[in-house]
Design an enzyme around this catalytic site. Structure first.
Site, PDB file in Angstrom:
ATOM      1  N   CYS A 150      -0.001   2.796  -4.562  1.00 40.40           N
ATOM      2  CA  CYS A 150      -0.646   4.055  -4.901  1.00 40.40           C
ATOM      3  C   CYS A 150       0.324   5.195  -4.602  1.00 40.40           C
ATOM      4  CB  CYS A 150      -1.922   4.242  -4.081  1.00 40.40           C
ATOM      5  SG  CYS A 150      -3.267   3.124  -4.531  1.00 40.40           S
ATOM      6  N   HIS A 209       0.852  -1.185   0.000  1.00 34.51           N
ATOM      7  CA  HIS A 209       0.000   0.000   0.000  1.00 34.51           C
ATOM      8  C   HIS A 209       0.891   1.240   0.000  1.00 34.51           C
ATOM      9  CE1 HIS A 209      -3.667  -2.137   0.325  1.00 34.51           C
ATOM     10  NE2 HIS A 209      -3.533  -2.522   1.578  1.00 34.51           N
TER      11      HIS A 209
END
Length: 337
Positions: free
Chosen positions: A74, A33
Site C-alpha cells: 500500500c 505491508h
C-alpha cells in the site's frame, strides 16, 4: 529485517549478498505491508529515504548498469517520489496515496471462495492483484519479445483497483523484460487461475485480515472461537483509530485543525520525526493493537502530517509535544488481548 535487506542489496556482509558489477542488470522485487514513506517489515520499517540512499549507494559503487524495482505495498508510490538515480526504473503497485489489493481470498458472504489449492480452502488470500498480474504476464508472454513499457501497460490494465505507476529513469523502458528476469517462452499453463477475473476477487489490503477472519466464522459449523477472533480484530481496529485520534487531539485542540491533520496528504520527508513518533506509539499501544497491522497502517499519514507541522514550526506542534502526544495515545486501561 531492514538491515539484512539493505545489506543484501548493497553487497555488505559475508552471507548471500548481491555481488553485481557495473555491467549487470539487477531486478529487485519486494512484497510487504506499507504506508506513506514506509515498507513495513515484521518488527521495523524501511523509510523511503533509506531505500533511495541504498539505491544511490549501489549506483555509486557500480553495482548495476540498470536496475528494475517492482514494489507491492500500500502507498508504494511514496517510496519512489523524488527519486532521481540514473539507471533505476521502478514500478509501484499503487500511487503514493493509494492502498493496494489482495486477491484470491476466502469469501464470507457468498458461495464462491478463491483461496483453494488442490481443492483445499487455505483460509487466507493467496496473492495480490499487482503481483499476480505481472507474474502471470511473465509466465504467459515471451519475455524476450516484451518491453518494460509493454509489460507496464499490461499490468496497469489488469490492476484495476489501484494505479500502477512508473518511476525513476524511463530512458530504457523499451528494453526487454528478459534482460532483467530471464527468458520465458510464454508457454507456461496458468492452471486453475486461467480465465479467472482476478480483479473481481480483489479486496482492499487493509481489510484482508478482517475478511479472512469473517470467512472462517461464516463457515458451516464454525466454532465460537472463530466469531471471537472477529470480535478481537474489530476491537483492535477500534483501538488503533482511537489511539491516533487521541494523538491528534492532544496536539490540535480545535476540531477544525484535528480534521485537517486527519485529512491532509503531506509527503513523508521527515524520517527522524516520523519513525520516532511511530516507535513511541508502538511502545505505548502494544497491548492494544499492532501498529504494523495492515489496518493500523492506514493512520500513519497522521504521523506524517504532524511531522510536517513540526518541521514548519507550527504553533504548539514541536518535536517534544509530538513525542508527548505519542506517549499519551494509549491510556493504560482497556487492554485488548
Amino acid at each position: 529485517n531492514v538491515s539484512t535487506f539493505l545489506g543484501v542489496i548493497t553487497g555488505k556482509g559475508s552471507g548471500k549478498v548481491l555481488r553485481s558489477t557495473a555491467e549487470d542488470h539487477v531486478f529487485v522485487y519486494v512484497v510487504d505491508h506499507g504506508a506513506p514513506g514506509l515498507i513495513v517489515f515484521p518488527t521495523e520499517e524501511l523509510h523511503k529515504n533509506q531505500l533511495q540512499e541504498a539505491l544511490s549507494s549501489m549506483k555509486t559503487s557500480n553495482m548495476f548498469k540498470k536496475l528494475m524495482f517492482y514494489l507491492e505495498t500500500c502507498n508504494s508510490g511514496s517510496m519512489f517520489e523524488g527519486m532521481d538515480i540514473p539507471g533505476v526504473y521502478a514500478l509501484s503497485a499503487a500511487r503514493a496515496d493509494e492502498e493496494s489489493s489482495a486477491e484470491f481470498c476466502p469469501s464470507y458472504d457468498g458461495p464462491t471462495t478463491m483461496d483453494m489449492v488442490n481443492r483445499e480452502e487455505l483460509g487466507t488470500c493467496l496473492g495480490d492483484l499487482f503481483s499476480v498480474s505481472w507474474l502471470e504476464d511473465a509466465e504467459h508472454n515471451a519475455t524476450a519479445n516484451e518491453t518494460l513499457e509493454s509489460q507496464f501497460n499490461i499490468i496497469k490494465a489488469k490492476t484495476t483497483t489501484s494505479n500502477v505507476t512508473q518511476w525513476g529513469d524511463l530512458s530504457f523502458k523499451d528494453d526487454h523484460v528478459d534482460d532483467f528476469i530471464g527468458t520465458s517462452t510464454g508457454a507456461v499453463h496458468l492452471g486453475a487461475t486461467a480465465g479467472l477475473d482476478a480483479a473481481s476477487s480483489a479486496v482492499p489490503a487493509r481489510e484482508a485480515d478482517l475478511l479472512r477472519l469473517q470467512a472462517a466464522a461464516a463457515r458451516p459449523g464454525a466454532a465460537r472461537a472463530a466469531a471471537e477472533a472477529v470480535e478481537r480484530e474489530l476491537a483492535r481496529r477500534q483501538a488503533a483509530e482511537d489511539a491516533f485520534r487521541r494523538f491528534a487531539s492532544f496536539l490540535y485542540p480545535a476540531a477544525s485543525r484535528r480534521e485537517d491533520v486527519w485529512q491532509r496528504k503531506e509527503k513523508p520527508d521527515h524520517p527522524e520525526c516520523e519513525l520516532a513518533v511511530r516507535d513511541l506509539i508502538r511502545q505505548h499501544c502494544a497491548s492494544k493493537f499492532d501498529i504494523s497491522s495492515s489496518f493500523a497502517l492506514r493512520f500513519h499519514q497522521v504521523i506524517v502530517n504532524v511531522c510536517a507541522d513540526v518541521v514548519r514550526g507550527h504553533q504548539r506542534v514541536t518535536m517534544e509535544t509530538a513525542l508527548e502526544a505519542a506517549r499519551m495515545s494509549c491510556p493504560t486501561d482497556s487492554i485488548v488481548i
